[in-house]
Design a protein around this motif. Structure first.
Motif, mmCIF file in Angstrom:
data_model
loop_
_atom_site.group_PDB
_atom_site.id
_atom_site.type_symbol
_atom_site.label_atom_id
_atom_site.label_comp_id
_atom_site.label_asym_id
_atom_site.label_seq_id
_atom_site.Cartn_x
_atom_site.Cartn_y
_atom_site.Cartn_z
ATOM 1 N N UNK A 4 40.862 9.266 68.331
ATOM 2 C CA UNK A 4 40.103 10.342 68.979
ATOM 3 C C UNK A 4 38.783 10.596 68.256
ATOM 4 N N UNK A 5 38.847 10.643 66.918
ATOM 5 C CA UNK A 5 37.669 11.003 66.122
ATOM 6 C C UNK A 5 37.098 9.789 65.394
ATOM 7 N N UNK A 6 35.771 9.784 65.203
ATOM 8 C CA UNK A 6 35.173 8.685 64.432
ATOM 9 C C UNK A 6 35.602 8.728 62.957
ATOM 10 N N UNK A 7 35.565 7.549 62.340
ATOM 11 C CA UNK A 7 36.020 7.426 60.953
ATOM 12 C C UNK A 7 35.202 8.298 60.004
ATOM 13 N N UNK A 8 33.908 8.399 60.270
ATOM 14 C CA UNK A 8 33.033 9.199 59.390
ATOM 15 C C UNK A 8 33.432 10.681 59.431
ATOM 16 N N UNK A 9 33.888 11.145 60.616
ATOM 17 C CA UNK A 9 34.294 12.546 60.743
ATOM 18 C C UNK A 9 35.551 12.818 59.898
ATOM 19 N N UNK A 10 36.511 11.877 59.965
ATOM 20 C CA UNK A 10 37.745 12.031 59.178
ATOM 21 C C UNK A 10 37.399 12.103 57.684
ATOM 22 N N UNK A 11 36.480 11.224 57.267
ATOM 23 C CA UNK A 11 36.063 11.198 55.858
ATOM 24 C C UNK A 11 35.428 12.540 55.462
ATOM 25 N N UNK A 15 36.759 15.396 52.731
ATOM 26 C CA UNK A 15 35.872 15.919 51.681
ATOM 27 C C UNK A 15 35.740 17.443 51.780
ATOM 28 N N UNK A 16 35.683 17.913 53.022
ATOM 29 C CA UNK A 16 35.568 19.355 53.272
ATOM 30 C C UNK A 16 36.818 20.089 52.763
ATOM 31 N N UNK A 17 37.991 19.481 52.970
ATOM 32 C CA UNK A 17 39.242 20.062 52.475
ATOM 33 C C UNK A 17 39.249 20.131 50.953
ATOM 34 N N UNK A 18 38.743 19.057 50.335
ATOM 35 C CA UNK A 18 38.656 19.047 48.863
ATOM 36 C C UNK A 18 37.746 20.176 48.381
ATOM 37 N N UNK A 19 36.607 20.334 49.072
ATOM 38 C CA UNK A 19 35.663 21.399 48.729
ATOM 39 C C UNK A 19 36.300 22.774 48.860
ATOM 40 N N UNK A 20 37.088 22.925 49.917
ATOM 41 C CA UNK A 20 37.763 24.207 50.170
ATOM 42 C C UNK A 20 38.768 24.522 49.063
ATOM 43 N N UNK B 4 26.609 16.363 59.468
ATOM 44 C CA UNK B 4 27.960 16.738 59.942
ATOM 45 C C UNK B 4 28.777 17.366 58.814
ATOM 46 N N UNK B 5 28.715 16.761 57.622
ATOM 47 C CA UNK B 5 29.465 17.283 56.478
ATOM 48 C C UNK B 5 28.993 18.695 56.122
ATOM 49 N N UNK B 6 27.673 18.892 56.231
ATOM 50 C CA UNK B 6 27.090 20.202 55.953
ATOM 51 C C UNK B 6 27.657 21.251 56.923
ATOM 52 N N UNK B 7 27.728 20.869 58.207
ATOM 53 C CA UNK B 7 28.281 21.782 59.213
ATOM 54 C C UNK B 7 29.752 22.092 58.950
ATOM 55 N N UNK B 8 30.518 21.052 58.609
ATOM 56 C CA UNK B 8 31.948 21.244 58.323
ATOM 57 C C UNK B 8 32.129 22.218 57.156
#
Lengths: 66, 188
Positions: A4-11, A15-20, B4-8
């Motif tokens: 469903x989602x592109x690979x870059x989005x998953x990556x 990373x966003x989860x790690x940041x959180x 995109x990462x910035x938005x996330x």
């Protein structure tokens, strides 16, 4: 999910989860100086769940419905 | 950092901020989490320093304040919360985990303290250490054994209850022995 989602989005999401998680650890250290309420383990899990539902949801809407 | 990462990160940050705001607002507005005699900020600060209740550990992750240097010192025991709040004026200076087995009332500390104490209740015997007397034969103490069996380190989950006592962890009970004579102790 990988279809469903592109690979870059998953990556980026990982990373966003790690940041959180880092932000929540920083908050846990901040409460030793500022009288803010401690985030419990359950709250942290719920926050991560919300993020991992809301962000892919928005992306899905952006990709397939708009 | 791509767009995109910035938005996330922005979305995740906003969600975390909302969660933090929500839990803080909810907790500060709910008076059942606090005692009315002290400032809420001081209670939150000391609650954040609380460690898990262990028999051989201090209740907070910091050194004990000097009780003899505190002005307008009071102790407030909340059986529902299983905590004893140490107050100086309108500020909580320390919070202790406690098993409170005393009827509600207002007492004063007697300035008497000692090492060992034995209680006999029917067929049960409980030994305790680091006792300090308050009121008329009421004690702060740290339980050691019940019927010759050592009290569990997670003592609040399996308490060795003794009437007319406030049971604390061993370091906390030792610290409470330095309580000045005549200090007010309020049991809710």
């Amino acid at each position: 999910m990988f279809n469903i989602f592109p690979k870059s989005f998953i990556k980026n999401l990982v990373l966003c989860n790690c940041g959180l998680i880092i932000a929540m650890i920083a908050y846990d250290l901040l409460i030793l100086l500022v009288p803010l309420i401690r985030i419990t383990f359950l709250t942290a899990i719920i926050t991560l769940l919300i993020v991992n539902i809301v962000i892919p949801g928005l992306k899905y809407i952006h990709l397939h419905l708009s | 950092m791509n767009r995109e990462f910035k938005h996330l990160c922005q979305i995740a940050g906003v969600i975390l901020l909302l969660v933090v705001l929500f839990i803080n607002a909810r907790c500060y507005l709910d008076s059942s989490h606090f005692i009315s005699e002290a400032r809420r900020t001081s209670q939150v600060y000391n609650t954040n320093l609380l460690s898990r209740a262990r028999l051989y550990k201090a209740s907070e992750h910091r050194s004990y304040p000097n009780l003899k240097k505190q002005a307008d010192l009071r102790l407030i025991a909340e059986p529902g919360m299983q905590k004893v709040f140490v107050l100086s004026k309108h500020k909580v200076i320390y919070i202790m985990h406690a098993q409170i087995n005393v009827q509600p009332g207002r007492f004063t500390s007697q300035g008497k303290y000692g090492q060992q104490l034995f209680h006999v209740q029917g067929q049960h015997t409980v030994s305790a250490k680091n006792w300090a007397e308050f009121g008329h034969h009421y004690y702060f103490e740290s339980p050691v054994s019940k019927d010759q069996h050592p009290v569990s380190n997670k003592w609040l989950t399996k308490p060795a209850k003794v009437a007319n006592t406030i049971q604390l962890s061993a370091p906390d009970a030792k610290w409470v022995q330095s309580l000045p004579k005549g200090t007010t102790i309020i049991i809710r």
